[in-house]
Design a protein around this motif. Structure first.
Motif, short mmCIF file in Angstrom:
data_model
loop_
_atom_site.label_atom_id
_atom_site.label_comp_id
_atom_site.label_asym_id
_atom_site.label_seq_id
_atom_site.Cartn_x
_atom_site.Cartn_y
_atom_site.Cartn_z
N LYS A 233 14.23 32.13 24.10
CA LYS A 233 15.37 33.03 23.96
C LYS A 233 15.97 32.93 22.56
CE LYS A 233 16.75 32.36 28.80
NZ LYS A 233 17.85 31.90 29.69
N ALA A 234 16.43 34.08 22.03
CA ALA A 234 17.11 34.10 20.73
C ALA A 234 17.80 35.46 20.58
CB ALA A 234 16.12 33.87 19.59
N THR A 235 18.73 35.53 19.63
CA THR A 235 19.43 36.79 19.35
C THR A 235 19.50 37.00 17.84
OG1 THR A 235 20.76 36.68 21.36
CG2 THR A 235 21.59 38.08 19.60
N VAL A 236 19.19 38.21 17.40
CA VAL A 236 19.31 38.59 15.99
C VAL A 236 20.47 39.59 15.88
CG1 VAL A 236 18.16 39.62 14.00
CG2 VAL A 236 16.83 38.26 15.65
N ARG A 237 21.53 39.21 15.14
CA ARG A 237 22.71 40.08 14.99
C ARG A 237 22.58 40.86 13.68
NH1 ARG A 237 28.56 37.99 16.50
NH2 ARG A 237 27.65 38.61 18.53
N LEU A 238 22.58 42.20 13.80
CA LEU A 238 22.46 43.07 12.63
C LEU A 238 23.83 43.57 12.18
CD1 LEU A 238 19.41 45.22 13.83
CD2 LEU A 238 19.35 43.21 12.35
N ARG A 239 23.91 43.86 10.87
CA ARG A 239 25.16 44.43 10.34
C ARG A 239 25.22 45.94 10.62
NH1 ARG A 239 24.01 40.80 5.74
NH2 ARG A 239 25.49 39.07 5.84
N GLU A 240 24.16 46.63 10.23
CA GLU A 240 24.10 48.08 10.42
C GLU A 240 22.77 48.45 11.08
OE1 GLU A 240 26.31 50.37 9.95
OE2 GLU A 240 27.84 49.05 9.07
N PRO A 241 22.81 49.07 12.23
CA PRO A 241 23.98 49.32 13.08
C PRO A 241 24.50 48.01 13.67
CG PRO A 241 21.99 49.87 14.28
CD PRO A 241 21.57 49.54 12.89
N ALA A 242 25.69 48.04 14.22
CA ALA A 242 26.34 46.83 14.76
C ALA A 242 25.77 46.52 16.14
CB ALA A 242 27.85 47.03 14.82
N VAL A 243 24.58 45.96 16.15
CA VAL A 243 23.93 45.63 17.42
C VAL A 243 23.41 44.21 17.41
CG1 VAL A 243 23.25 48.03 17.86
CG2 VAL A 243 21.68 46.49 16.65
N ASP A 244 23.25 43.67 18.60
CA ASP A 244 22.59 42.38 18.79
C ASP A 244 21.24 42.63 19.48
OD1 ASP A 244 24.78 41.14 17.74
OD2 ASP A 244 25.58 40.43 19.66
N VAL A 245 20.17 42.16 18.86
CA VAL A 245 18.84 42.28 19.46
C VAL A 245 18.57 40.98 20.22
CG1 VAL A 245 16.40 42.70 19.06
CG2 VAL A 245 18.11 43.76 17.57
N CYS A 246 18.70 41.03 21.55
CA CYS A 246 18.59 39.83 22.40
C CYS A 246 17.15 39.69 22.92
CB CYS A 246 19.55 39.92 23.56
SG CYS A 246 21.27 40.20 23.06
N LEU A 247 16.52 38.59 22.57
CA LEU A 247 15.12 38.35 22.96
C LEU A 247 15.06 37.29 24.07
CD1 LEU A 247 13.67 37.98 19.34
CD2 LEU A 247 14.24 40.06 20.57
#
Length: 421
Positions: free
Chosen positions: A79-93
């Motif tokens: 499990k891991a999460t990548v937080r992006l600035r633009e767009p404001a989303v979290d990609v949850c793996l």
């Protein structure tokens, strides 16, 4: 670089709108690379692409200097999460291979930092194949001949396969390649013989062969990995007359169905099935039960419709040899004193004889020199729930008893005559 896992893309703006994400991921393929036709050089053209079954073309997210934070506390659990600035989303793996996930996150981090693209394991950002984003198929049910697949293989991810009413004369070799299979239902077919390679299905817990044309159950199957996995076995409505000596090595069996066969005896060492809780052998040809039957501890027992003989302890079958042969003496001593033996010490036929030795009422072993009688046993002694043995409401059945000597038989006879007047 690519990674297969489950992904949920969560917008951080949802809470401000009074909304929230679903909280569960979708099977997806992640790719790190450059779109087709994009000029080489510079890190700005590197994207993270997420493809799912609904969107195989994929959604792309710029990587360089666009990642706010990595959450890797549970990376060892996939499990891991990548937080992006633009767009404001979290990609949850989630549900990723831990090693592959670490490598993928490392490459994403390097791309974010602007590392030279020549040093990055990039992939072409092309639409995912259906097989790459579909959830692996775990269950398949086939109930007619026309639905049976003839030109394509079964999915290797299958855990439950039912192929009933397909008029199969043998077990398909493609089925024997399904190493994840836990439940196999081949009921209502025309199967006459079981291949020994069924034993290669190391995860198989349930095997249903109800209503086929089987005449035997291979001893090789009993010596296979099924010893450690098989818990449910349905051999009902076949043509089996006897089960092999090795059958009782299937020690994990919990539920055994043998109804509507031609059985003339149950396995000699059936008492070794110490996990067995449900046993049905109705409508067979059993004249009596084996001595080892006393050791069972069942929840439900069904022996209805068998032609059980009327027991008569006063008419013994005497096989005593006096004096005892040297072989008999040696065999009794080996078993009574629990002397280790095996095929590396004794000929295989002697090992087989020792494995099926009888046990006297006194606890001593006997091989080929014994006295045999049948007595009545109330089946409630071995089972909590008993289906009536006959239409007269009986729950008693004849069971074999063995005696190693005249003295042991005489002691039993005295007790029997006193009890019965």
């Amino acid at each position: 670089m690519r990674l297969q896992c489950e992904v949920e893309v969560v917008s951080r703006l949802l809470p401000t709108c009074g909304l929230r994400g679903r909280g569960r991921g979708t099977r997806a393929l992640l790719s790190l690379g450059r779109p087709p036709g994009r000029a080489q050089g510079g890190g700005g053209g590197i994207y993270l692409m997420v493809c799912t079954a609904r969107d195989r073309v994929g959604a792309r997210y710029k990587v360089q200097e666009n990642i706010e934070r990595f959450f890797t506390r549970f990376v060892e659990e996939g499990k891991a999460t990548v937080r992006l600035r633009e767009p404001a989303v979290d990609v949850c793996l989630s549900k990723a291979n831990a090693s592959n996930l670490k490598n993928f996150l490392s490459a994403v981090r390097l791309a974010h930092q602007g590392t030279d693209t020549g040093a990055l394991p990039l992939s072409a950002l092309v639409p995912a194949k259906t097989s790459e984003v579909e959830k692996p198929k775990a269950k398949m049910i086939i109930t007619s001949r026309r639905d049976y697949p003839l030109t394509k293989n079964f999915p290797y991810s299958l855990e439950h396969l039912q192929a009933s009413y397909c008029k199969l004369a043998r077990i398909d070799t493609r089925v024997l390649c399904l190493k994840k299979l836990r439940k196999l239902d081949l009921s209502h077919n025309h199967i006459k013989q079981l291949p020994a390679t069924i034993g290669d299905l190391t995860c198989l817990q349930e095997l249903n062969l109800h209503d086929n044309h089987l005449e035997s159950f291979s001893g090789a199957l009993c010596n296979s990995t099924l010893q450690k996995s098989l818990q449910f076995l349905d051999l009902s409505q076949n043509k089996i007359k006897a089960l092999p000596i090795q059958f009782c090595q299937l020690r994990e069996l919990v539920n055994l169905k043998l109804d509507d066969n031609e059985l003339i005896r149950l396995p000699f060492k059936i008492g070794q099935l110490d996990h067995l809780r449900f046993l049905s052998a109705a409508r067979n040809k059993l004249p009596f039960l084996p001595s080892d039957f006393r050791k069972l501890c069942l929840e439900n027992l069904d022996l209805f419709g068998n032609p059980f003989e009327q027991p008569n302890p006063l008419v013994p079958n005497i096989q005593l040899k006096i004096p005892l042969t040297l072989l008999e003496c040696a065999a009794r001593a080996t078993l009574n004193y629990r002397i280790p033996f095996g095929c590396h010490l004794l000929p295989s036929h002697l090992c087989e004889d020792l494995q099926v030795a009888k046990t006297c009422q006194c606890g001593s072993a006997c091989l080929s020199s014994f006295i045999q009688i049948t007595v009545t046993m109330n089946l409630h002694h071995v089972a909590h729930t008993v289906v009536l043995v006959d239409n007269m409401g009986g729950t008693e059945a004849p069971i074999i008893c063995y005696f190693c000597s005249l003295a042991c038989y005489s002691q039993f006879l005295d007790r029997y005559l006193q009890t019965n007047g």
